[in-house]
Motif scaffolding. Structure first.
Motif, PDB file in Angstrom:
ATOM      1  N   GLU A 391       0.862  -1.287  -0.009  1.00 30.09           N
ATOM      2  CA  GLU A 391       0.111  -0.049   0.273  1.00 30.09           C
ATOM      3  C   GLU A 391       0.783   1.237   0.133  1.00 30.09           C
ATOM      4  N   ILE A 392       1.859   1.469   0.589  1.00 29.55           N
ATOM      5  CA  ILE A 392       2.687   2.482   0.741  1.00 29.55           C
ATOM      6  C   ILE A 392       3.481   2.652  -0.572  1.00 29.55           C
ATOM      7  N   GLN A 393       3.734   1.559  -1.359  1.00 24.94           N
ATOM      8  CA  GLN A 393       4.056   1.770  -2.719  1.00 24.94           C
ATOM      9  C   GLN A 393       3.020   2.501  -3.646  1.00 24.94           C
ATOM     10  N   SER A 394       1.799   2.010  -3.411  1.00 25.79           N
ATOM     11  CA  SER A 394       0.683   2.670  -4.122  1.00 25.79           C
ATOM     12  C   SER A 394       0.574   3.883  -4.094  1.00 25.79           C
ATOM     13  N   TYR A 395       1.226   4.823  -3.069  1.00 24.64           N
ATOM     14  CA  TYR A 395       1.273   6.186  -2.680  1.00 24.64           C
ATOM     15  C   TYR A 395       2.505   6.822  -3.239  1.00 24.64           C
ATOM     16  N   GLY A 396       3.225   5.939  -4.243  1.00 30.05           N
ATOM     17  CA  GLY A 396       4.313   6.784  -4.999  1.00 30.05           C
ATOM     18  C   GLY A 396       5.680   6.741  -4.233  1.00 30.05           C
ATOM     19  N   VAL A 397       5.610   5.758  -3.265  1.00 31.81           N
ATOM     20  CA  VAL A 397       6.773   5.819  -2.320  1.00 31.81           C
ATOM     21  C   VAL A 397       8.160   4.740  -3.055  1.00 31.81           C
ATOM     22  N   ILE A 398       9.209   5.488  -3.171  1.00 31.07           N
ATOM     23  CA  ILE A 398      10.279   4.392  -4.019  1.00 31.07           C
ATOM     24  C   ILE A 398      10.888   3.800  -3.128  1.00 31.07           C
ATOM     25  N   PRO A 399      11.043   2.492  -3.390  1.00 27.62           N
ATOM     26  CA  PRO A 399      12.020   1.599  -2.357  1.00 27.62           C
ATOM     27  C   PRO A 399      13.280   1.896  -2.683  1.00 27.62           C
ATOM     28  N   GLY A 400      14.133   2.230  -1.415  1.00 23.90           N
ATOM     29  CA  GLY A 400      15.411   2.510  -1.468  1.00 23.90           C
ATOM     30  C   GLY A 400      16.258   1.199  -1.426  1.00 23.90           C
ATOM     31  N   GLN A 401      15.968   0.141  -1.845  1.00 26.17           N
ATOM     32  CA  GLN A 401      16.637  -1.283  -1.936  1.00 26.17           C
ATOM     33  C   GLN A 401      17.634  -1.137  -0.638  1.00 26.17           C
ATOM     34  N   ASN A 402      18.826  -1.450  -0.756  1.00 27.72           N
ATOM     35  CA  ASN A 402      19.678  -1.225   0.328  1.00 27.72           C
ATOM     36  C   ASN A 402      20.435   0.019   0.587  1.00 27.72           C
ATOM     37  N   MET A 403      20.025   1.042   0.236  1.00 31.88           N
ATOM     38  CA  MET A 403      20.836   2.424   0.351  1.00 31.88           C
ATOM     39  C   MET A 403      20.627   2.714   2.140  1.00 31.88           C
ATOM     40  N   LEU A 404      21.455   3.146   2.654  1.00 31.82           N
ATOM     41  CA  LEU A 404      21.709   3.788   3.828  1.00 31.82           C
ATOM     42  C   LEU A 404      20.779   4.924   4.002  1.00 31.82           C
ATOM     43  N   PRO A 405      20.018   5.194   5.026  1.00 31.15           N
ATOM     44  CA  PRO A 405      19.214   6.216   5.150  1.00 31.15           C
ATOM     45  C   PRO A 405      19.989   7.760   4.780  1.00 31.15           C
ATOM     46  N   GLU A 406      21.151   7.856   5.207  1.00 30.08           N
ATOM     47  CA  GLU A 406      21.871   9.009   5.244  1.00 30.08           C
ATOM     48  C   GLU A 406      22.319   9.333   3.741  1.00 30.08           C
ATOM     49  N   VAL A 407      22.612   8.145   3.268  1.00 25.47           N
ATOM     50  CA  VAL A 407      22.924   8.174   1.645  1.00 25.47           C
ATOM     51  C   VAL A 407      21.942   8.259   0.861  1.00 25.47           C
ATOM     52  N   ALA A 408      20.743   7.840   1.151  1.00 26.14           N
ATOM     53  CA  ALA A 408      19.526   8.293   0.219  1.00 26.14           C
ATOM     54  C   ALA A 408      19.196   9.562   0.382  1.00 26.14           C
ATOM     55  N   MET A 409      19.546  10.274   1.438  1.00 26.79           N
ATOM     56  CA  MET A 409      19.162  11.708   1.910  1.00 26.79           C
ATOM     57  C   MET A 409      20.175  12.559   0.806  1.00 26.79           C
ATOM     58  N   THR A 410      21.623  12.394   0.783  1.00 24.16           N
ATOM     59  CA  THR A 410      22.479  12.876   0.301  1.00 24.16           C
ATOM     60  C   THR A 410      22.339  12.637  -1.387  1.00 24.16           C
ATOM     61  N   LYS A 411      21.821  11.599  -1.741  1.00 23.86           N
ATOM     62  CA  LYS A 411      21.508  11.221  -3.166  1.00 23.86           C
ATOM     63  C   LYS A 411      20.289  11.901  -3.374  1.00 23.86           C
ATOM     64  N   LEU A 412      19.336  12.325  -2.572  1.00 24.78           N
ATOM     65  CA  LEU A 412      18.217  12.683  -3.057  1.00 24.78           C
ATOM     66  C   LEU A 412      18.342  14.613  -3.307  1.00 24.78           C
ATOM     67  N   ALA A 413      19.284  15.016  -2.358  1.00 26.21           N
ATOM     68  CA  ALA A 413      19.751  16.256  -2.339  1.00 26.21           C
ATOM     69  C   ALA A 413      20.331  16.559  -3.612  1.00 26.21           C
ATOM     70  N   TRP A 414      21.217  15.697  -4.072  1.00 27.49           N
ATOM     71  CA  TRP A 414      21.970  15.935  -5.407  1.00 27.49           C
ATOM     72  C   TRP A 414      21.001  15.837  -6.430  1.00 27.49           C
ATOM     73  N   ILE A 415      20.124  14.684  -6.416  1.00 30.52           N
ATOM     74  CA  ILE A 415      19.231  14.664  -7.710  1.00 30.52           C
ATOM     75  C   ILE A 415      18.475  15.715  -7.934  1.00 30.52           C
ATOM     76  N   LEU A 416      17.656  16.205  -6.858  1.00 29.71           N
ATOM     77  CA  LEU A 416      16.702  17.303  -6.875  1.00 29.71           C
ATOM     78  C   LEU A 416      17.389  18.480  -6.806  1.00 29.71           C
ATOM     79  N   GLY A 417      18.562  18.882  -6.657  1.00 33.24           N
ATOM     80  CA  GLY A 417      19.419  20.043  -7.188  1.00 33.24           C
ATOM     81  C   GLY A 417      19.772  20.243  -8.727  1.00 33.24           C
ATOM     82  N   ASN A 418      19.805  19.198  -9.189  1.00 34.75           N
ATOM     83  CA  ASN A 418      20.298  18.940 -10.618  1.00 34.75           C
ATOM     84  C   ASN A 418      19.367  18.619 -11.573  1.00 34.75           C
TER      85      ASN A 418
END
Length: 477
Positions: A391-418
């Protein structure tokens, strides 16, 4: 009043009254007699947060002790010692054409700090050039240029600082240096290492992030060994990506080379605190000898490609830790504050309480990407296993696979900035960009290479002997 404070650094009224009675003050060499016994040493400044009624002295053997003061205390002042200051004059060693040319970029942290006797904490103090003077062995490893980028503790790092640091690193690499060291506080070192891994493109040399768990002026500091190891990795390895170099064992006899996007500080105070998560370290360094455990890493090349740094980073990326009973307005806060992306460290395989589903739907409508990671750290999200995850995925939440939480955060900051295209953003989140996502968890990713393997047999033996001794004592009774 100022003179009194200067003479009794960190001490409070009761202690000052007794010390003044005998003409003693900070840095006085004294012989002190109490009901417990007689001691001799130099009065050190007192931690201003510590209780009143004690004096702290440094003994001849180098150890510090605290002594209770009362009306029976007798003090004899033997001499007045000069104020103890740990200071290193910057030096410029002769350049050796046979050694690699490296740059050490200082940001602050414990590796470039000293002990503040008055507060009992550490404060930013050493410039990178002073670190070089404190660790002369570096001159046998490399020619080192130093540059101060920041002088802050790592808890004060910000996304915009990661961007500026990445841009400074790219600029230095393009001048022809053969490797880069980043001296950094350990608390958020994994955030910075992962951010740099995403922000830097076309690396041709190693970028080695390094820190220490104990300040450089302490005899037990790990700063020197970590710096020497980092310089060896930056100067002689064939790595061309962002890595972290820290002690690897409790015996302090080797260091590990961790991928910058798969590492985390796993102990608050142990000097071998860093671990590669879900994967073994890339390699080991012992006595300047590097042993790689895998060939799966970016290698140096002779291509004359310019290293570039991202132009932007998105600072409004939030991170939420899921827990039982978490308020439903927690995600709404980030959405109300116009955050551009959210990372969730979910329970189990990547779950949140169902009360939050309305907020997830709201994020989906606002086109705010939400990445689900796991707070277990080891392991993958498995959001197709239980109904909650589906159900969580039905709301568009993207599985982070095995990314560490802080790594997902820095990755998202890079992606959204560019990037701005919604499909491109989703694809990049799910793609392995800098080794942050692995295909699977190897058997040795969780169970070994944890810095204690060589100690396990002796620990088991000691525990067994202890049990036998306790059992023997019980029988005698």
């Amino acid at each position: 009043m100022t003179d009194i404070i200067d003479e009794f650094e960190g001490y409070k009224p009761k202690s000052i009254k007794i010390l003044s009675k005998f003409g003693a003050k900070t840095w006085s060499k004294i012989r002190i007699e109490t009901q417990v016994g007689i001691s001799e040493g130099t009065i050190l400044p007192r931690n201003k947060y510590a209780p009143d009624g004690f004096v702290e002295i440094k003994l001849k053997n180098g150890y510090n002790i605290g002594i209770f003061l009362d009306e029976t205390t007798k003090i004899e002042v033997l001499s007045q010692e000069p104020k103890m200051e740990v200071k290193f004059d910057p030096i410029t060693p002769p350049r050796n054409k046979k050694l690699p040319n490296l740059v050490l970029m200082g940001t602050g942290g414990t590796i470039s700090s000293r002990l503040d006797y008055v507060t009992g904490g550490v404060i930013p103090a050493f410039k990178p050039a002073e670190l070089y003077a404190a660790v002369p062995e570096l001159s046998n490893v490399c020619n080192l240029e130093t540059e101060v980028v920041y002088q802050i503790f790592s808890e004060n790092m910000k996304p915009k600082y990661w961007l500026q640091l990445a841009q400074s690193i790219a600029k230095k690499i393009n001048t022809g240096v053969e490797g880069v060291l980043v001296a950094h506080g350990t608390d958020t070192l994994s955030y910075t290492s992962s951010a740099l891994a995403f922000l830097l493109k076309d690396l041709q040399v190693p970028v080695v992030c390094v820190g220490s768990q104990r300040s450089s002026d302490r005899p037990s500091s790990d700063a020197a060994m970590n710096l020497i190891n980092a310089a060896s990795i930056a100067g002689t390895s064939d790595i061309a990506e962002v890595v972290v170099a820290m002690l690897g064992s409790s015996a302090h006899d080797y260091g590990f080379i961790h991928r910058g996007t798969r590492v985390r500080k796993m102990h608050s105070s142990a000097r071998h605190a860093f671990r590669s998560i879900d994967t073994p370290p890339l390699g080991m360094i012992r006595e300047n000898q590097i042993s790689m455990f895998t060939s799966d890493y970016q290698k140096r090349s002779n291509n004359q490609i310019e290293t570039t740094a991202a132009k932007n980073i998105e600072e409004k990326v939030g991170m939420v830790y899921a827990y039982p009973g978490m308020p439903i307005d927690l995600l709404d806060y980030y959405l109300d504050k116009n955050y551009k992306g959210i990372v969730i460290a979910g329970t189990g395989l990547g779950h949140v309480p169902s009360d939050l589903f309305k907020s997830l739907a709201r994020a989906q409508d606002a086109k705010v990407p939400v990445i689900m990671t796991v707070q277990t750290l080891w392991g993958f999200t498995g959001m197709d296993v239980y109904e909650n995850g589906r159900e969580i995925q039905s709301y568009g939440v993207i599985p982070g696979q095995n990314m560490l939480p802080e790594v997902a955060m820095t990755k998202l900051a890079w992606i959204l900035g560019n990037y701005s295209n919604e499909t491109e953003i989703t694809d990049l989140i799910s793609s392995n960009i800098a080794g942050e996502i692995t295909l699977g968890e190897p058997i040795n990713g969780y169970q070994i290479y944890q810095g204690v393997e060589s100690q396990i047999p002796s620990q088991i033996k000691n525990n067994s002997n202890l049990k036998q001794q306790k059992s023997s004592k019980k029988k005698k009774k």
